[in-house]
Design an enzyme around this catalytic site. Structure first.
Site, PDB file in Angstrom:
ATOM      1  N   PHE A 121       0.861  -1.185   0.000  1.00  0.00           N
ATOM      2  CA  PHE A 121       0.000   0.000   0.000  1.00  0.00           C
ATOM      3  C   PHE A 121       0.894   1.231   0.000  1.00  0.00           C
ATOM      4  CE2 PHE A 121      -4.559   0.961   1.239  1.00  0.00           C
ATOM      5  CZ  PHE A 121      -5.112  -0.051   0.477  1.00  0.00           C
ATOM      6  N   GLN A 234      -7.818  14.174   4.253  1.00  0.00           N
ATOM      7  CA  GLN A 234      -7.241  13.406   3.150  1.00  0.00           C
ATOM      8  C   GLN A 234      -8.240  13.296   2.003  1.00  0.00           C
ATOM      9  OE1 GLN A 234      -6.439   8.938   3.361  1.00  0.00           O
ATOM     10  NE2 GLN A 234      -4.415   9.842   3.490  1.00  0.00           N
ATOM     11  N   HIS A 236      -8.717  11.254  -1.039  1.00  0.00           N
ATOM     12  CA  HIS A 236      -8.182  10.030  -1.641  1.00  0.00           C
ATOM     13  C   HIS A 236      -8.040  10.274  -3.138  1.00  0.00           C
ATOM     14  CE1 HIS A 236      -7.733   5.891  -2.884  1.00  0.00           C
ATOM     15  NE2 HIS A 236      -7.661   5.515  -1.615  1.00  0.00           N
ATOM     16  N   LEU A 250     -15.059   5.046  -3.647  1.00  0.00           N
ATOM     17  CA  LEU A 250     -13.626   4.812  -3.623  1.00  0.00           C
ATOM     18  C   LEU A 250     -13.172   3.650  -4.498  1.00  0.00           C
ATOM     19  CD1 LEU A 250     -11.368   6.036  -1.789  1.00  0.00           C
ATOM     20  CD2 LEU A 250     -11.442   3.845  -0.632  1.00  0.00           C
ATOM     21  N   GLU A 253      -6.880   1.583  -2.959  1.00  0.00           N
ATOM     22  CA  GLU A 253      -5.468   1.643  -3.302  1.00  0.00           C
ATOM     23  C   GLU A 253      -4.955   0.252  -3.665  1.00  0.00           C
ATOM     24  OE1 GLU A 253      -4.076   4.415  -0.596  1.00  0.00           O
ATOM     25  OE2 GLU A 253      -2.004   3.713  -0.678  1.00  0.00           O
ATOM     26  N   ARG A 309      -0.951   9.262  -0.456  1.00  0.00           N
ATOM     27  CA  ARG A 309      -2.185   9.732  -1.097  1.00  0.00           C
ATOM     28  C   ARG A 309      -2.155  11.217  -1.448  1.00  0.00           C
ATOM     29  NH1 ARG A 309      -6.428   6.228   2.570  1.00  0.00           N
ATOM     30  NH2 ARG A 309      -5.892   4.278   1.539  1.00  0.00           N
ATOM     31  N   HIS A 375     -12.043  11.885   1.954  1.00  0.00           N
ATOM     32  CA  HIS A 375     -11.980  10.496   2.357  1.00  0.00           C
ATOM     33  C   HIS A 375     -11.750  10.289   3.848  1.00  0.00           C
ATOM     34  CE1 HIS A 375     -11.219   6.265   1.950  1.00  0.00           C
ATOM     35  NE2 HIS A 375      -9.977   6.360   2.381  1.00  0.00           N
ATOM     36  N   ARG A 410      -2.514  10.463   6.468  1.00  0.00           N
ATOM     37  CA  ARG A 410      -2.574   9.071   6.940  1.00  0.00           C
ATOM     38  C   ARG A 410      -2.144   8.116   5.836  1.00  0.00           C
ATOM     39  NH1 ARG A 410      -6.755   4.747   6.533  1.00  0.00           N
ATOM     40  NH2 ARG A 410      -7.711   6.117   5.000  1.00  0.00           N
TER      41      ARG A 410
HETATM   42  P1  FAD Z   1     -17.052   4.514  11.893  1.00  0.00           P
HETATM   43  O1  FAD Z   1     -16.829   3.148  11.403  1.00  0.00           O
HETATM   44  O2  FAD Z   1     -17.340   5.591  10.911  1.00  0.00           O
HETATM   45  O3  FAD Z   1     -18.233   4.415  12.917  1.00  0.00           O
HETATM   46  C1  FAD Z   1     -18.808   5.578  13.461  1.00  0.00           C
HETATM   47  C2  FAD Z   1     -19.998   5.156  14.290  1.00  0.00           C
HETATM   48  O4  FAD Z   1     -20.496   6.299  14.965  1.00  0.00           O
HETATM   49  C3  FAD Z   1     -21.170   4.607  13.497  1.00  0.00           C
HETATM   50  O5  FAD Z   1     -21.749   3.556  14.212  1.00  0.00           O
HETATM   51  C4  FAD Z   1     -22.132   5.784  13.435  1.00  0.00           C
HETATM   52  O6  FAD Z   1     -23.460   5.387  13.240  1.00  0.00           O
HETATM   53  C5  FAD Z   1     -21.894   6.388  14.787  1.00  0.00           C
HETATM   54  N1  FAD Z   1     -22.273   7.779  14.946  1.00  0.00           N
HETATM   55  C6  FAD Z   1     -21.852   8.861  14.274  1.00  0.00           C
HETATM   56  N2  FAD Z   1     -22.413   9.963  14.764  1.00  0.00           N
HETATM   57  C7  FAD Z   1     -23.218   9.573  15.777  1.00  0.00           C
HETATM   58  C8  FAD Z   1     -24.087  10.252  16.663  1.00  0.00           C
HETATM   59  N3  FAD Z   1     -24.256  11.573  16.637  1.00  0.00           N
HETATM   60  N4  FAD Z   1     -24.784   9.518  17.561  1.00  0.00           N
HETATM   61  C9  FAD Z   1     -24.653   8.168  17.609  1.00  0.00           C
HETATM   62  N5  FAD Z   1     -23.851   7.480  16.801  1.00  0.00           N
HETATM   63  C10 FAD Z   1     -23.136   8.182  15.898  1.00  0.00           C
HETATM   64  N6  FAD Z   1      -8.937   2.397   6.451  1.00  0.00           N
HETATM   65  C11 FAD Z   1      -7.972   1.434   6.497  1.00  0.00           C
HETATM   66  O7  FAD Z   1      -7.166   1.394   7.408  1.00  0.00           O
HETATM   67  N7  FAD Z   1      -7.917   0.463   5.525  1.00  0.00           N
HETATM   68  C12 FAD Z   1      -8.777   0.440   4.491  1.00  0.00           C
HETATM   69  O8  FAD Z   1      -8.695  -0.444   3.649  1.00  0.00           O
HETATM   70  C13 FAD Z   1      -9.780   1.440   4.415  1.00  0.00           C
HETATM   71  N8  FAD Z   1     -10.665   1.451   3.379  1.00  0.00           N
HETATM   72  C14 FAD Z   1     -11.621   2.411   3.340  1.00  0.00           C
HETATM   73  C15 FAD Z   1     -12.530   2.400   2.284  1.00  0.00           C
HETATM   74  C16 FAD Z   1     -13.515   3.355   2.207  1.00  0.00           C
HETATM   75  C17 FAD Z   1     -14.497   3.331   1.084  1.00  0.00           C
HETATM   76  C18 FAD Z   1     -13.584   4.369   3.169  1.00  0.00           C
HETATM   77  C19 FAD Z   1     -14.578   5.451   3.043  1.00  0.00           C
HETATM   78  C20 FAD Z   1     -12.688   4.392   4.224  1.00  0.00           C
HETATM   79  C21 FAD Z   1     -11.705   3.412   4.323  1.00  0.00           C
HETATM   80  N9  FAD Z   1     -10.805   3.393   5.394  1.00  0.00           N
HETATM   81  C22 FAD Z   1      -9.841   2.420   5.437  1.00  0.00           C
HETATM   82  C23 FAD Z   1     -10.960   4.306   6.530  1.00  0.00           C
HETATM   83  C24 FAD Z   1     -11.679   3.589   7.665  1.00  0.00           C
HETATM   84  O9  FAD Z   1     -12.690   2.759   7.142  1.00  0.00           O
HETATM   85  C25 FAD Z   1     -12.315   4.550   8.652  1.00  0.00           C
HETATM   86  O10 FAD Z   1     -11.413   5.532   9.013  1.00  0.00           O
HETATM   87  C26 FAD Z   1     -12.747   3.799   9.896  1.00  0.00           C
HETATM   88  O11 FAD Z   1     -13.574   2.721   9.556  1.00  0.00           O
HETATM   89  C27 FAD Z   1     -13.441   4.680  10.896  1.00  0.00           C
HETATM   90  O12 FAD Z   1     -13.865   3.856  11.958  1.00  0.00           O
HETATM   91  P2  FAD Z   1     -14.483   4.467  13.278  1.00  0.00           P
HETATM   92  O13 FAD Z   1     -14.731   3.360  14.224  1.00  0.00           O
HETATM   93  O14 FAD Z   1     -13.646   5.590  13.747  1.00  0.00           O
HETATM   94  O15 FAD Z   1     -15.865   5.096  12.789  1.00  0.00           O
END
Ligand code: FAD
Length: 601
Positions: A121, A234, A236, A250, A253, A309, A375, A410
């Site tokens: 990556f 970021q 992407h 997306l 990568e 990126r 992203h 990142r």
């Molecule tokens: P999230 O998974 O976004 O979860 C947030 C939670 O908070 C959800 O349950 C939501 O409902 C809840 N929430 C939000 N606001 C509120 C509120 N006001 N009240 C109650 N609940 C709320 N990263 C990598 O390392 N490798 C990858 O291969 C990768 N691929 C990706 C592909 C895509 C298409 C995208 C968009 C991102 C990718 N990322 C990747 C980044 C990564 O997926 C995210 O940064 C990560 O999943 C974020 O996780 P999190 O637990 O912080 O939040």
């Protein structure tokens, strides 16, 4: 007063993505009674969309890999603005967190000798991303969710938190509503972990899911927590820009990691001409050498398509600006002419099926038209590097909503392991904080009354404005004025726009009942989205240089004056303002690792 139901938890976790689930598991392991709130259904958080993999120096494909190389790569990718202690904790603990997932039942792709496979990556010196095809997030969520449910987590699905509640400066609860019924809920909590993910939805073109409206940044800021590095978003490089039905989605990568190349409208692989000085000598200089590296030749250097990126996104933007872009303002990403259809379908199954289904585009036959899409948020709530404690007592943060680990940019794959390492740390520290309190403090009736009145206000504005129109104006203007390339006048204009949008948001109206009412939900999202947008623009205006994910047309180079400072955005007497904070000083032995070239033993 309008009725509401009250719940009591030792630790309340807001968000059910990877970080929230990992925090909940850690807190429950300490014996805490944990409640988890999620805007979406359990299992549907944005993490489920993660594709490429989870970065950890397991050394399964290249035994020379270790935490030191991962530490160095992460700092280098982050323009050295990262919190070094977070990076150290992260790089050292990530392998164990991935192995733990495997013990809990995650089924990763395998090397021929049966170990967890790791893929290349951008910005990672060695192949480092453990993966499950291009559905890594799904497997992670499935595993974490099974574990959390098995341990007895109480989940409030489809529930949105609109305010954190306080006793003095400390948090003691949260207020929200059930999206299905429209009923109100109050949570008493001894400690709270914010794990609400990113803010991509404040932009028009984004890879982020609907729930990423930046709520957690704003909820924390509104109770006095500091935000850090908010200028670093970021973009992407490879979001689909055409056809419109898949705009923003997306292209992982992993496509480039598997041999896909970027070309301009003259068919030229332009990334060879775009290797920045700090990476000179580390990337292949000919197509032939790049191909040898992809075939596993350890003497060859990586293809320049695997630069970080920010570098790739800006190179595409320059091709477009100089008239060599694709018809819809991006570049071509071609894997079709480089790998067989069978190989692509096996290695990138979701990519293949998704674009076939949504846009009738066969990526095994034709190139994709791609460009930058908003992203990931590098900045976020400022946390202690060991405990994830914010600057507000009782409030912890983890995952994309927390800042400090990634600095100015990142590396791909570093988010999924960030969620595991710091989700766990936040859960442990929150449980410990909660264990020191014998009971819950009472919620302040007047504070709850205010929450109820704010939440119901949109229904009383018969002559009010459509909240969707306000949100669209926010997203369009952020895209135009605070997007991938920024300039002083536009940032100032955007601050002005946000202030006017705040006035309009106070007049946002909702009609109909409270059950599943998207207009009402949007009206309640708006104040949070505007708070976080303002924090981004303020920090972007203050950083008069280009570094990592922050690019200024009026200050196109990195400026040494900004090399050693983070920006903090903080509320003072109700107004957001930016302050600078010096970077914590890195110990000498770690500095040596950070400055090392090539492999580090
Ligand atoms: P999230 O998974 O976004 O979860 C947030 C939670 O908070 C959800 O349950 C939501 O409902 C809840 N929430 C939000 N606001 C509120 C509120 N006001 N009240 C109650 N609940 C709320 N990263 C990598 O390392 N490798 C990858 O291969 C990768 N691929 C990706 C592909 C895509 C298409 C995208 C968009 C991102 C990718 N990322 C990747 C980044 C990564 O997926 C995210 O940064 C990560 O999943 C974020 O996780 P999190 O637990 O912080 O939040």
């Amino acid at each position: 007063m309008e009725r509401y139901e009250t719940f009591e938890y030792d630790v309340l976790v807001v968000g059910a993505g990877g970080s929230g689930l990992r925090a909940a598991i850690a807190a429950m392991e300490q014996g805490a009674r944990v409640g988890m709130v999620s805007k979406s259904l359990l299992g549907k958080a944005h993490t489920v969309m993660a594709e490429g993999g989870v970065a950890a120096a397991l050394g399964n494909v290249r035994p020379e890999d270790n935490w030191k190389v991962h530490f160095r790569d992460t700092l280098k990718g982050g323009g050295m603005l990262n919190n070094w202690k977070m990076v150290q904790n992260y790089a050292q603990e990530a392998p164990e967190r991935v192995l733990e997932l495997e013990r809990w039942g995650a089924v990763f792709d395998r090397t021929p000798d049966g170990r967890i496979n790791q893929r290349n990556f951008g910005g990672h010196f060695f192949p480092r991303l453990a993966h499950v095809g291009d559905r890594t997030g799904l497997e992670m969520i499935r595993t974490l969710q099974d574990q959390a449910v098995k341990m007895g987590v109480n989940v409030h699905m489809e529930t949105t938190i609109t305010r954190l509640l306080q006793e003095g400066s400390a948090v003691n609860g949260a207020f929200g509503f059930d999206r299905r019924s429209g009923k109100f809920l109050a949570f008493k909590a001894k400690a709270i972990v914010i794990a609400t993910g990113g803010l991509g939805r404040i932009y028009k073109i984004t890879s982020n899911s609907w729930e990423c409206t930046g709520d957690g940044f704003a909820l924390a800021s509104m109770v006095g927590a500091d935000l850090i590095d908010m200028e670093f978003i970021q973009f992407h490089p490879t979001g689909m820009i055409w056809p419109t039905g898949v705009m923003g989605i997306l292209v992982t990568e992993g496509v480039r990691g598997e041999g896909g190349v970027l070309k301009n409208n003259q068919g030229k692989r332009f990334m060879f001409d775009n290797v920045p000085d700090r990476y000179k000598g580390e990337f292949a200089e000919t197509e032939e050498e790049a191909d040898r590296w992809l075939e596993g030749d350890r003497e060859a250097r990586r293809p320049p398509e695997l630069l970080t990126r920010d570098v790739v996104a800006r190179a595409i933007r320059m091709e477009v600006n100089e008239g060599r872009g694709s018809p819809h303002g991006g570049a071509y990403l071609d894997i079709a002419s480089r790998r067989s259809a069978d190989y692509i379908k096996k290695k990138l199954p979701s990519m293949y099926h998704q674009f076939m289904k949504l846009a009738n585009l066969d990526i095994t036959k034709e190139p994709m038209e791609v460009g930058p899409t908003s992203h990931y948020m590098m900045g976020g709530i400022k946390v202690d590097p060991d405990s994830q404690a914010t600057t507000v007592p009782g409030l912890f943060a983890a995952g994309e909503v927390a800042g400090g680990l990634h600095g100015a940019n990142r590396l791909g794959g570093n988010s999924l392991s960030d969620l595991l390492v710091f989700g766990r740390r936040a859960g442990l520290a929150a449980a410990e904080f909660a264990s020191k309190k014998s009971s819950w403090s009472s919620l302040d009736d007047s504070e709850i009354a205010q929450c109820l009145s704010e939440a119901l206000a949109p229904f009383s504005r018969a002559q009010g404005e459509n909240p969707f129109a306000i949100m669209q104006d926010l997203r369009n203007s952020m895209q135009k004025n605070a997007g991938i390339m920024r300039v002083e006048d536009e940032l100032n204009e955007q601050l002005d726009i946000i202030r006017k949008l705040k006035v309009r948001a106070h007049n946002a109206a909702a009609a109909g009942g409270r059950e599943y009412n998207p207009g009402w939900h949007t009206a309640l999202d708006l104040p949070l989205m505007l708070e976080v947008a303002e924090a981004v623009v303020l920090a972007a205006a203050a950083r008069k240089e280009s570094r990592g994910g922050h690019a200024r047309l009026d200050y196109p180079e990195p400026d040494p004056a900004f090399a050693m400072v983070n920006h903090l955005v903080r509320r003072k007497q109700g107004v957001l303002a930016v302050e600078t904070a010096p970077l914590p000083v890195m110990p000498g032995e770690l500095k040596e690792i950070a400055d090392a070239k090539g492999a580090v033993s």
